[in-house]
Design an enzyme around this catalytic site. Structure first.
Site, mmCIF file in Angstrom:
data_model
loop_
_atom_site.group_PDB
_atom_site.id
_atom_site.type_symbol
_atom_site.label_atom_id
_atom_site.label_comp_id
_atom_site.label_asym_id
_atom_site.label_seq_id
_atom_site.Cartn_x
_atom_site.Cartn_y
_atom_site.Cartn_z
ATOM 1 N N LYS A 274 34.301 36.889 32.004
ATOM 2 C CA LYS A 274 33.066 37.129 32.742
ATOM 3 C C LYS A 274 32.435 38.445 32.314
ATOM 4 O O LYS A 274 33.132 39.338 31.828
ATOM 5 C CB LYS A 274 33.388 37.236 34.248
ATOM 6 C CG LYS A 274 33.764 35.930 34.910
ATOM 7 C CD LYS A 274 34.034 36.140 36.398
ATOM 8 C CE LYS A 274 34.434 34.861 37.086
ATOM 9 N NZ LYS A 274 33.380 33.831 37.155
ATOM 10 N N ARG A 348 39.387 24.658 39.724
ATOM 11 C CA ARG A 348 39.634 23.215 39.790
ATOM 12 C C ARG A 348 40.950 22.842 39.107
ATOM 13 O O ARG A 348 41.601 21.874 39.492
ATOM 14 C CB ARG A 348 38.432 22.460 39.207
ATOM 15 C CG ARG A 348 38.119 22.776 37.778
ATOM 16 C CD ARG A 348 36.694 22.391 37.380
ATOM 17 N NE ARG A 348 35.715 23.425 37.760
ATOM 18 C CZ ARG A 348 34.418 23.342 37.515
ATOM 19 N NH1 ARG A 348 33.913 22.280 36.900
ATOM 20 N NH2 ARG A 348 33.612 24.310 37.889
HETATM 21 N N1 BES Z 1 35.381 31.999 41.064
HETATM 22 C C1 BES Z 1 34.307 31.488 40.300
HETATM 23 C C2 BES Z 1 33.120 31.047 41.152
HETATM 24 C C3 BES Z 1 32.374 32.114 41.884
HETATM 25 C C4 BES Z 1 31.289 32.735 41.281
HETATM 26 C C5 BES Z 1 32.701 32.470 43.170
HETATM 27 C C6 BES Z 1 30.573 33.697 41.968
HETATM 28 C C7 BES Z 1 31.996 33.438 43.857
HETATM 29 C C8 BES Z 1 30.920 34.052 43.247
HETATM 30 C C9 BES Z 1 34.774 30.292 39.492
HETATM 31 O O1 BES Z 1 36.087 30.321 39.063
HETATM 32 C C10 BES Z 1 33.920 30.241 38.266
HETATM 33 O O2 BES Z 1 33.983 31.151 37.493
HETATM 34 N N2 BES Z 1 33.156 29.179 38.098
HETATM 35 C C11 BES Z 1 32.303 29.031 36.993
HETATM 36 C C12 BES Z 1 32.358 27.589 36.541
HETATM 37 C C13 BES Z 1 31.672 27.332 35.241
HETATM 38 C C14 BES Z 1 32.435 28.002 34.112
HETATM 39 C C15 BES Z 1 31.615 25.850 35.026
HETATM 40 C C16 BES Z 1 30.898 29.424 37.408
HETATM 41 O O3 BES Z 1 30.523 29.133 38.538
HETATM 42 O O4 BES Z 1 30.212 30.049 36.625
HETATM 43 MN MN MN Z 2 36.320 31.364 37.231
#
Ligand code: BES
Ligand code: MN
Ligand code: ZN
Length: 490
Positions: A274, A348
């Site tokens: 990230k 997931r």
């Molecule tokens: N933990 C994150 C989702 C999240 C983002 C929670 C912002 C709270 C605030 C999750 O693991 C994630 O990174 N999801 C990705 C999925 C994508 C790679 C398909 C996302 O939402 O960007």
């Molecule tokens: Mn994630």
């Protein structure tokens, strides 16, 4: 801080601070009218002078008021009388606390329970008020070496409440919510998967009704939790698959309600790393797990007459030489193979093995909760939890429980047309479905592992807290929704 109920006449109520509401447009609540009379028109005069606007957030603290026995009077603005919603009702209690939390008060008395709510005939006002007061006194600065003075009162009383069992139930809910908040706010170097395991073992020793089993990495590998274990394989922190069983039904064999919580103690994204800005907020990526703990604790505290089986899948998502890579293919516990497109879609991967394994317990229904997608934050913000389900009756029941508990959820469609977005040429499914409908395709992914029971998925990425206002921290949602659901079950 304890909560209690009182029947004493308002003007004779002793205490350090008496709290009553005043509406805008110079309207008095019943309690304010009583005080007005006892003080020979003090409140009316303040309204006339324009010193009491009555808007939510506009409070007036008056010490040494003649005619009442309490040491101080706090007049809180309640906005327009016919527009007082459940959330505004909570808000005015929280703002009342903001006005007095630095004062040395031992006993605070609220006379607010008879305020009428415009949107929620089923609300438990005592519970909502207690949640707001408790949240108002909650501190996130426990780890600061020097803290601002804040004196929590010994007792907070509510006038007119008669319902003892309501008080006990709300107190139990708060015990659970505070555990959820504490776990949620704890940073990634403290609240690790092992810390969750320890907390689960502590709950089992504290309550006879709870049994805990911890499955470590080695045993998990033998059981085939390959998708779950892949998430933590780039971390020094060992992953923990935690099972808590709460037995409250008279019939031990009664089919349990299943809960599954995402417990990513920190989500760096892994190799699909990230951006650094805001990454510290990913310590909250275990709020699903924290909520599962809160529900189990609240259930045990109130002696809920239901059986629950709860699974917490806890791991840390980090990049290193051993980490999961884009393109890797995993064989999940259920046997479905998964092509990893993005290691940041790790929730997931962890949840799918929890959803697979929980089938062993023959649950009546299964509800998972997870800070699963940024897309849910975009779609619903912080106000609604995203709800997806393979069973419309369960979805409707949960939506209603959320409305009643002022802990709202909004249903997103799991139409089959979305499923093809997670097709993979190499494996049974891919772990991402592209940009469109990101929360729904995450739900589609989970649905492939929840075929054997009625199931609902709660995406709490926005509602669990930590995203919008750092100072606020974890909200302990959706614990109120779930407890409302569990206590309303036949
Ligand atoms: N933990 C994150 C989702 C999240 C983002 C929670 C912002 C709270 C605030 C999750 O693991 C994630 O990174 N999801 C990705 C999925 C994508 C790679 C398909 C996302 O939402 O960007
Ligand atoms: Mn994630
Ligand atoms: Zn995550």
């Amino acid at each position: 801080m304890k909560f209690s109920l009182t029947q004493t006449a308002l003007e004779q109520t002793k205490g350090d601070c008496l709290v009553v509401a005043v509406f805008e447009d110079k309207e008095l609540s019943n309690a304010a009218a009583t005080i007005d009379k006892a003080t020979k028109g003090l409140i009316s005069r303040l309204l006339e002078r324009g010193d009491l606007p009555g808007k939510i957030g506009q409070n007036l603290l008056i010490p040494e008021v003649e005619g009442i026995d309490a040491e101080r009077l706090l007049l809180v603005g309640a906005g327009a009388k016919d527009k007082l919603t459940d959330l505004k009702f909570k808000g005015l209690h929280q703002k009342a606390i903001a006005s007095i939390k630095e004062l040395p008060l031992t006993r605070v008395v609220f006379d607010t329970l008879d305020l009428a709510l415009s949107n929620n005939p089923n609300a438990d006002k005592l519970s909502l008020a207690m949640q707001a007061v408790d949240a108002g006194y909650y501190r996130v600065d426990g780890l600061k070496s020097s803290k601002k003075a804040q004196l929590t009162p010994e007792v907070v009383e509510f006038v007119g409440g008669e319902n003892r069992s309501g008080l006990e139930q709300a107190t139990a809910l708060l015990a659970g919510m505070n555990l959820t908040r504490d776990l949620g706010n704890a940073p990634g170097n403290i609240c690790t998967p092992s810390y969750f395991a320890k907390t689960a073992l502590e709950l089992a020793s504290e309550y006879d009704s709870i049994k805990t089993q911890i499955i470590d990495e080695e045993e998990g590998r033998e059981l085939g939790f390959n998708a779950f274990l892949a998430v933590g394989q780039g971390s020094e922190e060992p992953s923990k698959f935690i099972i808590m069983q709460y037995q409250g039904a008279d019939d031990k064999e009664e089919a349990p309600i299943g809960l599954v919580g995402k417990g990513i103690s920190f989500d760096s994204g892994g190799v699909s790393i990230k951006p650094s800005e805001g990454m510290e907020g990913m310590k909250y990526d275990m709020c699903g797990a924290a909520s599962v703990f809160g529900v189990i604790k609240a259930a045990a505290e109130m002696g809920l007459k239901k059986n629950i089986v709860a699974i917490v899948v806890s791991a840390e998502n980090m990049p290193d030489g051993k980490a999961l890579k884009p393109g890797d293919i995993l064989t999940s516990y259920s046997g479905l193979t998964i092509e990893v497109i993005n290691t940041d879609a790790e929730g997931r991967l962890a949840l799918c093995d929890g959803l697979g394994y929980i089938g062993k317990f023959n649950p009546k229904v299964v509800i998972d909760m997870a800070t699963l997608t940024g897309a849910c934050v975009v779609a619903l913000g912080e106000h609604n939890t995203g709800l997806m389900s393979n069973d419309d009756e369960l979805a409707q029941t949960l939506l209603q429980a959320g409305k009643d508990a002022a802990d709202k959820a909004w249903q997103l469609p799991l139409d089959e047309e979305y499923q093809e977005q997670i097709d993979s040429p190499f494996a049974d499914i891919a772990n991402t479905g592209g940009k469109p409908a990101g929360s729904i395709t995450a739900g589609c992914f989970l649905s492939r592992f929840a075929k054997e029971y009625a199931w609902a998925h709660l995406d709490i990425a926005g509602s669990a807290g930590g995203v919008f206002d750092k100072k606020k921290g974890a909200t302990a949602r959706p614990v109120p929704l779930l407890m409302r659901y569990l206590t309303s079950l036949k």
